[in-house]
Design an enzyme around this catalytic site. Sequence first.
Site, PDB file in Angstrom:
ATOM      1  N   SER A 158       0.842  -1.191   0.000  1.00  0.00           N
ATOM      2  CA  SER A 158       0.000   0.000   0.000  1.00  0.00           C
ATOM      3  C   SER A 158       0.883   1.248   0.000  1.00  0.00           C
ATOM      4  O   SER A 158       1.679   1.444  -0.914  1.00  0.00           O
ATOM      5  CB  SER A 158      -0.964  -0.030   1.184  1.00  0.00           C
ATOM      6  OG  SER A 158      -1.966   0.944   1.062  1.00  0.00           O
ATOM      7  N   ASP A 204      -9.854  -3.675  -5.160  1.00  0.00           N
ATOM      8  CA  ASP A 204      -9.205  -2.869  -4.126  1.00  0.00           C
ATOM      9  C   ASP A 204      -9.849  -1.487  -4.033  1.00  0.00           C
ATOM     10  O   ASP A 204      -9.946  -0.767  -5.021  1.00  0.00           O
ATOM     11  CB  ASP A 204      -7.710  -2.733  -4.456  1.00  0.00           C
ATOM     12  CG  ASP A 204      -6.886  -2.272  -3.268  1.00  0.00           C
ATOM     13  OD1 ASP A 204      -7.427  -1.539  -2.423  1.00  0.00           O
ATOM     14  OD2 ASP A 204      -5.708  -2.645  -3.198  1.00  0.00           O
ATOM     15  N   HIS A 224      -8.099  -4.799  -1.080  1.00  0.00           N
ATOM     16  CA  HIS A 224      -6.845  -4.287  -0.534  1.00  0.00           C
ATOM     17  C   HIS A 224      -6.178  -5.262   0.428  1.00  0.00           C
ATOM     18  O   HIS A 224      -4.962  -5.368   0.473  1.00  0.00           O
ATOM     19  CB  HIS A 224      -7.117  -2.966   0.181  1.00  0.00           C
ATOM     20  CG  HIS A 224      -5.893  -2.155   0.429  1.00  0.00           C
ATOM     21  ND1 HIS A 224      -5.111  -1.653  -0.596  1.00  0.00           N
ATOM     22  CD2 HIS A 224      -5.302  -1.751   1.577  1.00  0.00           C
ATOM     23  CE1 HIS A 224      -4.103  -0.965  -0.081  1.00  0.00           C
ATOM     24  NE2 HIS A 224      -4.197  -1.007   1.231  1.00  0.00           N
TER      25      HIS A 224
END
Length: 686
Positions: free
Chosen positions: A538, A623, A658
Amino acid sequence: MKTTADAPKAEKIPKSLTMHNDLRVDDYFWLNQRDDEAVLKYLKAENEYYHQETSHIKAFENELFEEMKARIKEDDSSVPYKYNGYWYIVRYEKGKNYPIYTRRKDTLEAEEELLFDCNQMAEGHSYFKLVGLSVSPDNAMIAFGMDTTGRRQYQLRIKNLKSGELLSDQMDHTTGSSAWANDNKTIYYTKKDEHTLRAHQVYRHEIGKPSNLDDLIYTEEDDTFGVAAYKSKSKKFIIIASYSTLTNEYRILNADRPDEAFHLFQERIRGLEYSIAHYKDHFYILTNYQNATNFKLMKTHEQTTEVANWLDVIPHRDEVLIEDIEIFKDYLVLNERSNGLNQIRIKRWDGSKDYYLPFNSETYTANLSTNVDFDTEILRYSYNSLTTPSSVIDFNMRLQTKDIKKEQEILDPSFDKSNYRSERLWATAEDGTRIPMSVVRHKDTKLDGNAPLLQYAYGSYGSTIDPYFSSIRLSLLNRGFIYVITHVRGSEYLGRQWYESGKLLQKKNTFSDFIDCSKHLIAINYTSPSHLYAMGGSAGGLLMGVILNEAPHLYNGVVAAVPFVDVVTTMLDNSIPLTTGEYDEWGNPNEQSYYNYMKSYSPYDNVKKQNYPHLLVTAGLHDSQVQYWEPAKWVAKLRTYKQDTNKLYLLTNMDAGHGGASGRFDAIKEDASEFAFLLDLEGIST
């Protein structure tokens, strides 16, 4: 080894993007069309290429998976906690992917009541997540959120715990959490914008009424803020929280009077951060008010909540960050951080006792755990370190005695924590700042420069990655890897200022800190460029993208998980989930100074014609945090620019978001594939 000539080639369709009289040409902008057949075809081609190229390590990958899985107690259960007369327990059954939620009335010997079996609920779904369990005050109903796409858009439902019936009440596009009023029929919940996924509205729902008739209680108009609704631990107030990176605002309502209007606690003032907890007739406020950089604790009467009435309880200290508090009937507990280390402070309200729990390790993690009971002298906290499996501990605050309720079982007869060594190292950054690192290795791993070393960091939002134990990580340590958590600026490891100096127009400190730590680890002979690896996900994937552009010669391989790499384009698109709420972290590129600064480090914009290390990039089609097209575009561009024949893989989970796969074993498979990639680069296949 196959070269990138065999890899998929994304079509180039140039798109001109102009801002502040600056032209950027994006050849792969078209990949942001999620439902376009050409996009899906490209992502599937990349997946097929990855599986083809890694076919020689599939057996090893499966071996790693079975090894990791074998260390985990499959028929495990949580330490029970008591709330409102019931003991709540989460357990797993052997061979099953998902948790089972249960409770028992009064005693642990009472008959088990099944709340949810997520294994049954997940049937027919490639992804499943249950969140936000909230029991009504009379224990008869439970509200919960479900996500079956991985996009963190939750359907809120309610179950009758007496009959087992799932009510027809259904609220879509929510955060999954809710708060019960004391009438046992009214709940407050938060809705998300269907496109940006910003939590922006709070509704009031009455059981049995159609959700389209729910009362809209509050709308957060500022698109840089999100909103949430919850209940105070004292059970007296329903609280609406409006939040951004730098500013907070709360509204409160007596939970006995759900039909009344909310009262503004303290209006937002840019830069004023605060959180509130209720005790007796006062609110306790954790805040940075009056330049309390590391936060202080204040209080005010519940009838006079404006900032002018706030009084100091625990003053600001330059060397101690207050991270959290927990309020009990007789005790105030503070979770603090000093010199990077967690501290738990216990203070009686009457002032007769004020002490810290003793922790003697050089590097460890200690945090407050589940403490839902208000009228108790037992504090539950968790403890672990890089070499010590996690424990859940009940501490009697009056007697100052502890009861270890559970120690993480490592089902590997060869595991002995004395076989591992942990320490804290410090590197000196290019500006003279000392950067800490938490390090773990097997005692037999030699520090002669030839050991493979995996360096990990995150470094954004003030989120601190503490030195924690991982049974998964043993598969690397036992094969000679050294593992390092780099506490770069952008986290709060060394206090709030550590975060402030790693964001906005100082964000590059995060990247240079990581690189300087890499250089230090090489200089002290812990590893060498041919054996050094890096990993981040991320915002940590952004970090990976920058170090690849700036210092590719230092690393043999990198894993970038769901990486945030197209910073400028994403931050200019306010239709993308989370963008507007991120301005206080990265800056608003509609302002030229932030645009120029972002562009100077954005990985996608700074791909160069140079050699790059071996690279594995992961993405999630659904995501909601980092859109799949960021890693997809980045890989496509790297394939064009890179001058080497090193491995470059893009692996997209077509069913998840995610956080990756939702099942506990499916998640381990992802770890196994990443570890197999790294171990293969080291020539280790057993």
